[in-house]
Design an enzyme around this catalytic site. Sequence first.
Site, mmCIF file in Angstrom:
data_model
loop_
_atom_site.group_PDB
_atom_site.id
_atom_site.type_symbol
_atom_site.label_atom_id
_atom_site.label_comp_id
_atom_site.label_asym_id
_atom_site.label_seq_id
_atom_site.Cartn_x
_atom_site.Cartn_y
_atom_site.Cartn_z
ATOM 1 N N ASN A 92 29.501 18.759 3.904
ATOM 2 C CA ASN A 92 31.023 18.817 3.324
ATOM 3 C C ASN A 92 32.187 19.415 4.383
ATOM 4 O O ASN A 92 31.726 20.376 4.775
ATOM 5 C CB ASN A 92 31.187 19.318 2.005
ATOM 6 C CG ASN A 92 30.395 18.494 0.903
ATOM 7 O OD1 ASN A 92 29.873 17.384 1.351
ATOM 8 N ND2 ASN A 92 29.957 19.160 -0.253
ATOM 9 N N ASP A 94 35.188 20.300 3.071
ATOM 10 C CA ASP A 94 35.999 20.826 2.433
ATOM 11 C C ASP A 94 35.621 22.430 2.392
ATOM 12 O O ASP A 94 34.678 22.818 2.810
ATOM 13 C CB ASP A 94 35.967 20.278 0.966
ATOM 14 C CG ASP A 94 34.761 20.581 0.084
ATOM 15 O OD1 ASP A 94 34.214 21.621 0.042
ATOM 16 O OD2 ASP A 94 34.408 19.622 -0.393
ATOM 17 N N HIS A 109 28.910 19.577 9.550
ATOM 18 C CA HIS A 109 30.181 18.350 9.810
ATOM 19 C C HIS A 109 31.392 18.708 10.124
ATOM 20 O O HIS A 109 32.167 17.957 10.240
ATOM 21 C CB HIS A 109 30.027 17.161 8.828
ATOM 22 C CG HIS A 109 28.675 16.298 8.719
ATOM 23 N ND1 HIS A 109 28.096 15.691 7.754
ATOM 24 C CD2 HIS A 109 27.612 16.325 9.742
ATOM 25 C CE1 HIS A 109 27.103 15.035 8.071
ATOM 26 N NE2 HIS A 109 26.746 15.654 9.188
ATOM 27 N N SER A 178 23.361 11.404 -0.399
ATOM 28 C CA SER A 178 22.727 10.074 -0.616
ATOM 29 C C SER A 178 21.655 10.032 0.161
ATOM 30 O O SER A 178 20.852 8.914 0.391
ATOM 31 C CB SER A 178 23.860 8.880 -0.244
ATOM 32 O OG SER A 178 24.268 9.265 0.916
ATOM 33 N N ASN A 202 20.432 15.466 -7.844
ATOM 34 C CA ASN A 202 21.615 14.304 -7.485
ATOM 35 C C ASN A 202 21.609 13.311 -8.568
ATOM 36 O O ASN A 202 20.778 13.351 -9.577
ATOM 37 C CB ASN A 202 20.947 13.470 -6.326
ATOM 38 C CG ASN A 202 22.248 12.950 -5.620
ATOM 39 O OD1 ASN A 202 23.031 13.412 -5.110
ATOM 40 N ND2 ASN A 202 22.006 11.725 -5.049
HETATM 41 P P1 OAD Z 1 27.357 10.106 0.009
HETATM 42 O O1 OAD Z 1 28.746 9.633 -0.796
HETATM 43 O O2 OAD Z 1 26.884 9.110 0.754
HETATM 44 O O3 OAD Z 1 26.582 10.583 -1.153
HETATM 45 C C1 OAD Z 1 27.019 11.164 -2.187
HETATM 46 C C2 OAD Z 1 25.933 11.256 -3.354
HETATM 47 O O4 OAD Z 1 26.287 12.369 -4.371
HETATM 48 C C3 OAD Z 1 25.354 10.150 -3.921
HETATM 49 O O5 OAD Z 1 24.112 10.072 -3.942
HETATM 50 C C4 OAD Z 1 25.801 10.060 -5.434
HETATM 51 O O6 OAD Z 1 24.993 9.601 -6.198
HETATM 52 C C5 OAD Z 1 25.760 11.554 -5.683
HETATM 53 N N1 OAD Z 1 26.996 12.148 -6.655
HETATM 54 C C6 OAD Z 1 28.087 11.648 -7.057
HETATM 55 N N2 OAD Z 1 28.623 12.426 -7.942
HETATM 56 C C7 OAD Z 1 27.647 13.249 -8.284
HETATM 57 C C8 OAD Z 1 27.962 14.646 -9.117
HETATM 58 N N3 OAD Z 1 28.891 14.858 -9.869
HETATM 59 N N4 OAD Z 1 26.787 15.348 -9.249
HETATM 60 C C9 OAD Z 1 25.655 15.080 -8.537
HETATM 61 N N5 OAD Z 1 25.344 14.124 -7.577
HETATM 62 C C10 OAD Z 1 26.540 13.381 -7.646
HETATM 63 O O7 OAD Z 1 27.977 11.558 0.656
HETATM 64 P P2 OAD Z 1 27.035 12.451 1.616
HETATM 65 O O8 OAD Z 1 25.595 12.199 1.306
HETATM 66 O O9 OAD Z 1 27.555 13.859 1.309
HETATM 67 O O10 OAD Z 1 29.711 12.744 7.292
HETATM 68 O O11 OAD Z 1 27.502 11.845 3.084
HETATM 69 C C11 OAD Z 1 26.744 12.317 4.287
HETATM 70 C C12 OAD Z 1 27.928 12.182 5.260
HETATM 71 O O12 OAD Z 1 28.193 10.599 5.281
HETATM 72 C C13 OAD Z 1 29.115 12.964 5.109
HETATM 73 O O13 OAD Z 1 29.066 14.279 5.590
HETATM 74 C C14 OAD Z 1 30.008 12.142 6.062
HETATM 75 C C15 OAD Z 1 29.705 10.667 5.735
HETATM 76 O O14 OAD Z 1 29.996 9.717 6.596
HETATM 77 C C16 OAD Z 1 31.115 12.739 8.145
HETATM 78 O O15 OAD Z 1 32.016 12.305 8.103
HETATM 79 C C17 OAD Z 1 30.578 12.976 9.600
#
Ligand code: OAD
Length: 234
Positions: A92, A94, A109, A178, A202
């Site tokens: 993240n 933030d 990141h 994800s 998750n």
């Molecule tokens: P994603 O948006 O790909 O995945 C978020 C995950 O959090 C999903 O599997 C959701 O099911 C889960 N989720 C959503 N709400 C939730 C909650 N309240 N409690 C628990 N889980 C929840 O985000 P990231 O995996 O962080 O990179 O994405 C990875 C990277 O892709 C980011 O850092 C960003 C993006 O492109 C860059 O910008 C370099």
Amino acid sequence: MKTIQNIVILTGAGVSAESGIDTFRDAGGLWEQHRVEDVATPEAFARDPDLVLRFYDERRAAIQTREPNAAHRALARLDAEWPGELLIVTQNVDDLHERAGAKRLIHMHGEHLNAWCTICDARMPWAGALLDRPACPACQAAGSLRPDIVWFGEMPYRMDEIYHALNRADLFVSIGTSGAVYPAAGFVREARASGARTLELNMEPSEGSHWFDEARQGPATVLVPAWVVAMLGG
Ligand code: OAD
């Protein structure tokens, strides 16, 4: 079972979702509203810098109106009280982990609240806008500042430290991600190969869920505090 001393925690957008920050790949997420190749690559920045700077200016302003949630606070408590080694690696950008009090933290990141000068290479705290091309406070160059965010095609930060911690981990926990983006998506296998137990917290099974010894589904603000209480012995 092996005693747990060293913990590595990977977090993603799901940890901040309940603070009101958009995730990337959920329905209505950021990558449904914008194409990655338009706003999150060095090529996009070269082609249309105004579009990219506006995108990040909006996100930088928005996160400053959000607050850490119970998951951030629980992880900060674990960081403060865990006697062994602990590292929170967040994807993240933030600042909610640190605002909750986490100290042993790596932003692999980058960070919304930093700017990076492409002329003198200085990185500096930055809370305002970049669209109006402020001069770099370090070298005075005009128009040289970009968001200190790792874009697709760029190398994530502090990977040596992260792999060192993964190779020493007794427990690897992945929260709210994800599992779609490497190298972070590969951390579970790296930790397993070094003998760590692995746990996923998750909302839904991630793309790499089958790599974990255990996967729990639910909101981070419920799962994470419960897990932290159990780790700290009630
Ligand atoms: P994603 O948006 O790909 O995945 C978020 C995950 O959090 C999903 O599997 C959701 O099911 C889960 N989720 C959503 N709400 C939730 C909650 N309240 N409690 C628990 N889980 C929840 O985000 P990231 O995996 O962080 O990179 O994405 C990875 C990277 O892709 C980011 O850092 C960003 C993006 O492109 C860059 O910008 C370099």
